[in-house]
Design an enzyme around this catalytic site. Structure first.
Site, PDB file in Angstrom:
ATOM      1  N   HIS A  31     102.811  15.808 -19.062  1.00  0.00           N
ATOM      2  CA  HIS A  31     102.032  15.798 -20.313  1.00  0.00           C
ATOM      3  C   HIS A  31     102.991  16.237 -21.721  1.00  0.00           C
ATOM      4  O   HIS A  31     103.251  15.316 -22.448  1.00  0.00           O
ATOM      5  CB  HIS A  31     100.861  16.797 -20.401  1.00  0.00           C
ATOM      6  CG  HIS A  31      99.771  16.815 -19.253  1.00  0.00           C
ATOM      7  ND1 HIS A  31      98.888  16.077 -19.258  1.00  0.00           N
ATOM      8  CD2 HIS A  31      99.731  17.782 -18.163  1.00  0.00           C
ATOM      9  CE1 HIS A  31      98.123  15.952 -18.079  1.00  0.00           C
ATOM     10  NE2 HIS A  31      98.771  17.265 -17.590  1.00  0.00           N
TER      11      HIS A  31
HETATM   12  O1  RIB Z   1      96.316  19.635 -20.362  1.00  0.00           O
HETATM   13  C1  RIB Z   1      97.646  19.874 -20.256  1.00  0.00           C
HETATM   14  C2  RIB Z   1      98.184  20.686 -21.309  1.00  0.00           C
HETATM   15  O2  RIB Z   1      97.614  22.147 -20.996  1.00  0.00           O
HETATM   16  C3  RIB Z   1      99.687  20.762 -21.067  1.00  0.00           C
HETATM   17  O3  RIB Z   1     100.414  21.138 -22.411  1.00  0.00           O
HETATM   18  C4  RIB Z   1     100.183  21.840 -20.322  1.00  0.00           C
HETATM   19  O4  RIB Z   1     101.369  22.525 -20.450  1.00  0.00           O
HETATM   20  C5  RIB Z   1      98.952  22.796 -20.609  1.00  0.00           C
HETATM   21  O5  RIB Z   1      99.361  23.691 -21.581  1.00  0.00           O
END
Ligand code: RIB
Ligand code: CA
Length: 349
Positions: free
Chosen positions: A267
């Site tokens: 992500h």
């Molecule tokens: O949903 C994914 C996000 O949540 C990413 O930023 C991961 O690091 C968590 O913080």
């Protein structure tokens, strides 16, 4: 040389994003906010300081954010990111300390030091940015670009059936940030780019791709798999690859336990790449708001892309890769990531 301010809740994928920013020589990383999320704000701050030192980087101010979200108790995710937020990786205690000013003030200082030029990246809850906006409502006009990893659009959640983690941890903060940028949208050169799960869950890291990173760093390594002993430590011949592999193994094991496969969604590194080059993606203007009162839907991001609410767009939702490209977005991203980070890590060995 673009000035970038990174607001992280360093966890495993945030760490991969930070290493990417450090590997991009054209980036002037002017500050890091440590926001509570995956782990406590103090642990996030410790991880950020330790990672900078491990990468041989000095002079990047790291600031500590609020220990609590704006109005609800903090929820953390040690089951996903490990007890200290970096999976099985154990980093030496940093010899440096956080700034005397907090993360909200760090946002404000960075924006005023680089008026109209600062690229803001948030890969954790929006608590620190919301507090900065409360203290300096004109902050949106000082940013060149804002990229947020958060939310989920026409797609499921990962924390509840309809909520994404960063928004779920502090929905009030997210609502305040989207509202604030809506008030400045007409002056904005760009709408905030929002990378939700709908796009980031297509950025799937496999052990084979992670092994490519080790090769690009000139390291020998073992390609991980679900048959490995739980918690098997990396024996890669590059110290930073060992850290990233030990961190990522915990993340792989978490998704494997969830039935999603021995993999991880990158992500945050994806959002970081979009922050440096928005031409990587296609995005649609939208008015985003956050459900705060729904019994089943509190923390859900809702994007109006058709003007139902009669409100001006306050964001642009990333929906796909660049127009006219036939290569899968994940393939484009991982090639880019490995090209940048591999040589950087090799130089550190
Ligand atoms: O949903 C994914 C996000 O949540 C990413 O930023 C991961 O690091 C968590 O913080
Ligand atoms: Ca994160």
């Amino acid at each position: 040389m673009p000035a970038v301010f990174a607001d992280l809740d360093t966890g495993v994928d945030d760490a991969m994003a930070l290493v990417y920013l450090l590997a991009c020589e054209e980036v002037d990383l002017v500050g890091i906010a440590s926001t509570a999320g995956n782990v406590s704000a103090h642990q996030v701050c410790h991880n950020n300081l330790a990672l900078l030192e491990l990468c041989g980087v000095s002079g990047v101010p790291v600031s500590l954010g609020s220990e609590q979200p704006l109005s609800i108790p903090l929820r953390t995710a040690e089951d996903t990111h490990g007890p200290a937020g970096l999976g099985y990786a154990e980093l030496a205690a940093p010899s440096t300390e956080a700034t005397s000013y907090d993360a909200a003030q760090a946002w404000i200082r960075a924006a005023h030091a680089h008026p109209g030029e600062l690229i803001g990246l948030v890969t954790g809850p929006l608590t620190s940015l919301a507090l900065a906006l409360r203290a300096d409502p004109e902050l949106p006009q000082l940013l060149r670009r804002l990229v947020i990893m958060g939310g989920s659009f026409d797609y499921r959640g990962n924390t509840s059936p309809v909520t994404e983690w960063n928004i779920h941890v502090d929905p009030e903060a997210a609502a305040e940030v989207f509202a604030a940028f809506g008030r400045h949208a007409e002056h904005a050169s760009e709408l905030p780019l929002v990378c939700g799960l709908n796009i980031t869950e297509s950025i799937v890291l496999t052990p084979q791709i992670l092994a490519r990173l080790a090769t690009a760093a000139g390291a020998e390594t073992h390609t991980m798999g679900p048959d490995d002993d739980l918690g098997r430590r990396s024996t890669a011949t590059n110290p930073l690859i060992r850290v990233l592999e030990d961190a990522m193994r915990f993340y792989f094991e978490f998704h494997f336990r969830q039935g999603e496969g021995y993999l991880a969604h990158l992500h945050d590194p994806f959002a970081a790449a979009v922050a440096l080059d928005p031409t990587l993606v296609t995005a649609r203007p939208a008015t985003i708001d956050v459900e705060l009162h729904g019994t089943l839907t509190r923390g859900m991001t809702v994007a109006d892309m058709a003007g139902h609410w009669g409100r001006e767009p306050n964001a642009a939702v990333v929906t796909s890769g660049a127009p006219h490209t036939t290569r899968p977005l994940a393939e484009v991203f991982f090639d880019h990531y490995i090209e940048r980070v591999g040589p950087f890590l090799q130089r550190l060995s």
